[in-house]
Design a protein around this motif. Structure first.
Motif, PDB file in Angstrom:
ATOM      1  N   MET A  19       1.098  -1.630   0.188  1.00 22.73           N
ATOM      2  CA  MET A  19      -0.422   0.039   0.267  1.00 22.73           C
ATOM      3  C   MET A  19       0.527   1.053  -0.236  1.00 22.73           C
ATOM      4  O   MET A  19       1.586   1.674   1.105  1.00 22.73           O
ATOM      5  N   CYS A  20       0.165   2.375  -0.532  1.00 26.01           N
ATOM      6  CA  CYS A  20       1.137   3.937  -0.890  1.00 26.01           C
ATOM      7  C   CYS A  20       0.532   4.102  -0.395  1.00 26.01           C
ATOM      8  O   CYS A  20      -0.052   4.113   0.848  1.00 26.01           O
ATOM      9  N   PHE A  21       0.886   5.648  -0.175  1.00 27.59           N
ATOM     10  CA  PHE A  21      -0.296   7.015   0.889  1.00 27.59           C
ATOM     11  C   PHE A  21      -0.739   7.045   0.054  1.00 27.59           C
ATOM     12  O   PHE A  21      -0.881   7.385  -1.321  1.00 27.59           O
ATOM     13  N   ASN A  22      -2.217   7.549   0.181  1.00 22.79           N
ATOM     14  CA  ASN A  22      -3.024   8.553  -0.462  1.00 22.79           C
ATOM     15  C   ASN A  22      -2.587  10.444  -0.854  1.00 22.79           C
ATOM     16  O   ASN A  22      -1.486   9.956  -0.607  1.00 22.79           O
ATOM     17  N   PRO A  23      -3.281  10.976  -2.097  1.00 22.03           N
ATOM     18  CA  PRO A  23      -2.839  12.155  -2.962  1.00 22.03           C
ATOM     19  C   PRO A  23      -2.283  13.267  -2.196  1.00 22.03           C
ATOM     20  O   PRO A  23      -1.007  13.059  -1.861  1.00 22.03           O
ATOM     21  N   ALA A  24      -2.552  13.324  -0.489  1.00 17.67           N
ATOM     22  CA  ALA A  24      -2.449  14.625  -0.159  1.00 17.67           C
ATOM     23  C   ALA A  24      -1.201  14.416   1.166  1.00 17.67           C
ATOM     24  O   ALA A  24      -0.241  14.763   1.255  1.00 17.67           O
ATOM     25  N   LYS A  25      -0.789  12.286   1.686  1.00 21.58           N
ATOM     26  CA  LYS A  25       0.444  12.304   1.990  1.00 21.58           C
ATOM     27  C   LYS A  25       1.451  11.533   0.860  1.00 21.58           C
ATOM     28  O   LYS A  25       2.468  12.578   1.449  1.00 21.58           O
ATOM     29  N   SER A  26       1.241  12.047   0.090  1.00 23.06           N
ATOM     30  CA  SER A  26       2.859  11.652  -0.946  1.00 23.06           C
ATOM     31  C   SER A  26       2.342  12.934  -1.647  1.00 23.06           C
ATOM     32  O   SER A  26       4.123  13.725  -1.832  1.00 23.06           O
ATOM     33  N   TYR A  27       1.739  13.834  -1.289  1.00 23.95           N
ATOM     34  CA  TYR A  27       2.472  15.533  -1.370  1.00 23.95           C
ATOM     35  C   TYR A  27       3.059  15.812  -0.306  1.00 23.95           C
ATOM     36  O   TYR A  27       3.858  16.989  -1.065  1.00 23.95           O
ATOM     37  N   TYR A  28       2.706  15.358   0.603  1.00 20.38           N
ATOM     38  CA  TYR A  28       3.395  15.814   1.964  1.00 20.38           C
ATOM     39  C   TYR A  28       4.586  15.336   1.893  1.00 20.38           C
ATOM     40  O   TYR A  28       5.481  16.347   2.027  1.00 20.38           O
ATOM     41  N   ILE A  29       5.004  13.722   1.583  1.00 18.23           N
ATOM     42  CA  ILE A  29       6.217  13.538   1.366  1.00 18.23           C
ATOM     43  C   ILE A  29       7.118  14.317   0.408  1.00 18.23           C
ATOM     44  O   ILE A  29       8.052  13.990   0.865  1.00 18.23           O
ATOM     45  N   GLY A  30       6.820  14.727  -0.909  1.00 21.97           N
ATOM     46  CA  GLY A  30       7.587  15.091  -1.561  1.00 21.97           C
ATOM     47  C   GLY A  30       8.150  14.116  -2.688  1.00 21.97           C
ATOM     48  O   GLY A  30       9.071  14.499  -3.413  1.00 21.97           O
ATOM     49  N   TRP A  31       7.756  12.682  -3.273  1.00 20.96           N
ATOM     50  CA  TRP A  31       8.681  11.523  -3.123  1.00 20.96           C
ATOM     51  C   TRP A  31       8.577  12.531  -4.997  1.00 20.96           C
ATOM     52  O   TRP A  31       9.462  11.930  -5.908  1.00 20.96           O
ATOM     53  N   TYR A  32       7.287  12.944  -5.447  1.00 15.38           N
ATOM     54  CA  TYR A  32       6.552  13.047  -6.364  1.00 15.38           C
ATOM     55  C   TYR A  32       6.930  14.209  -7.310  1.00 15.38           C
ATOM     56  O   TYR A  32       6.581  14.786  -8.064  1.00 15.38           O
ATOM     57  N   ASN A  33       7.767  15.030  -6.707  1.00 20.19           N
ATOM     58  CA  ASN A  33       7.430  16.485  -6.854  1.00 20.19           C
ATOM     59  C   ASN A  33       8.772  17.034  -8.499  1.00 20.19           C
ATOM     60  O   ASN A  33       8.041  18.471  -8.877  1.00 20.19           O
ATOM     61  N   THR A  34       8.664  16.344  -8.552  1.00 16.05           N
ATOM     62  CA  THR A  34       9.595  16.540 -10.266  1.00 16.05           C
ATOM     63  C   THR A  34       8.334  15.326 -11.112  1.00 16.05           C
ATOM     64  O   THR A  34       8.762  14.633 -11.055  1.00 16.05           O
ATOM     65  N   GLY A  35       7.600  16.241 -11.182  1.00 17.03           N
ATOM     66  CA  GLY A  35       6.514  15.743 -12.775  1.00 17.03           C
ATOM     67  C   GLY A  35       5.328  14.826 -11.952  1.00 17.03           C
ATOM     68  O   GLY A  35       4.657  14.917 -13.065  1.00 17.03           O
ATOM     69  N   GLY A  36       5.518  15.012 -10.936  1.00 17.29           N
ATOM     70  CA  GLY A  36       4.330  14.192  -9.902  1.00 17.29           C
ATOM     71  C   GLY A  36       3.272  15.298  -9.513  1.00 17.29           C
ATOM     72  O   GLY A  36       2.429  14.264  -8.794  1.00 17.29           O
ATOM     73  N   ILE A  37       2.990  16.578  -9.416  1.00 16.48           N
ATOM     74  CA  ILE A  37       2.345  16.512  -9.234  1.00 16.48           C
ATOM     75  C   ILE A  37       1.902  18.530 -10.047  1.00 16.48           C
ATOM     76  O   ILE A  37       2.696  19.002 -10.804  1.00 16.48           O
ATOM     77  N   VAL A  38       0.728  17.916  -9.337  1.00 19.25           N
ATOM     78  CA  VAL A  38       0.109  19.253 -10.470  1.00 19.25           C
ATOM     79  C   VAL A  38      -0.638  19.990  -9.496  1.00 19.25           C
ATOM     80  O   VAL A  38      -1.221  19.608  -8.329  1.00 19.25           O
TER      81      VAL A  38
END
Length: 178
Positions: A19-38
């Protein structure tokens, strides 16, 4: 309870499940900052539409599509939209497999805050935030398509601030007496 996210701990163990993290937690942890967040601000952009991919398939396709859309409210609580693709590291999530999820959390997503699952949507379904920021307009999130037969699986989503505000009714002045 949000069982779409490992932080919601739906498996009641840290050592079980993919299981991964929901969108809010994914935003918070910052793993997808390069092209993964709009980031979308409906006050300046009335409509956003685009293709999302799930975090479980990000590893093989980084930057192909975003995994999180943050909807900026201008206040402490914001909304986060993501595709809860049941694949890869997210193959065994406990809720809303292959659906678009909408999460609300505080602290502008920049520090810890409890998150709340507001909706999970299939193709053709919508989630409406009525009277967006007291404007008299509704913010509508619509899922137009979901494709899970390809890698990465994707969801096409629209976010729209509907219609113009309704003006207050105008009462004509009384007719003068003859």
């Amino acid at each position: 309870t949000d069982h779409t996210c490992m932080m919601g701990n739906p498996l009641y163990s840290d050592d079980l499940g993919k299981m991964c993290f929901n969108p809010a937690k994914s935003y918070y942890i910052g793993w997808y900052n390069t092209g993964g967040i709009v980031e979308v601000n409906p006050d300046t952009t009335n409509t956003w539409s685009g293709t999302l991919m799930g975090v479980g398939e990000w590893g093989g396709n980084p930057g192909a599509y975003p995994v999180v859309v943050k909807i900026e409210t201008g206040a402490n609580n914001d909304y986060y939209v993501g595709f809860n693709r049941a694949a890869g590291a997210n193959a065994e999530n406990d809720e809303a497999d292959n659906e678009v999820t909408i999460i609300e959390t505080g602290n502008n997503g920049l520090s810890y805050s409890q998150s709340f699952l507001k909706a999970h949507l299939l193709v053709g379904e919508q989630y409406t935030i009525n009277n967006w920021k007291s404007t008299g307009r509704n913010l509508v999130i619509t899922v137009d398509s979901i494709t899970i037969s390809s890698t990465p699986g994707t969801a096409y989503v629209r976010i729209e601030l509907e219609g113009a505000p309704t003006p207050a009714p105008v009462t004509p002045p009384p007719t003068p007496a003859p």
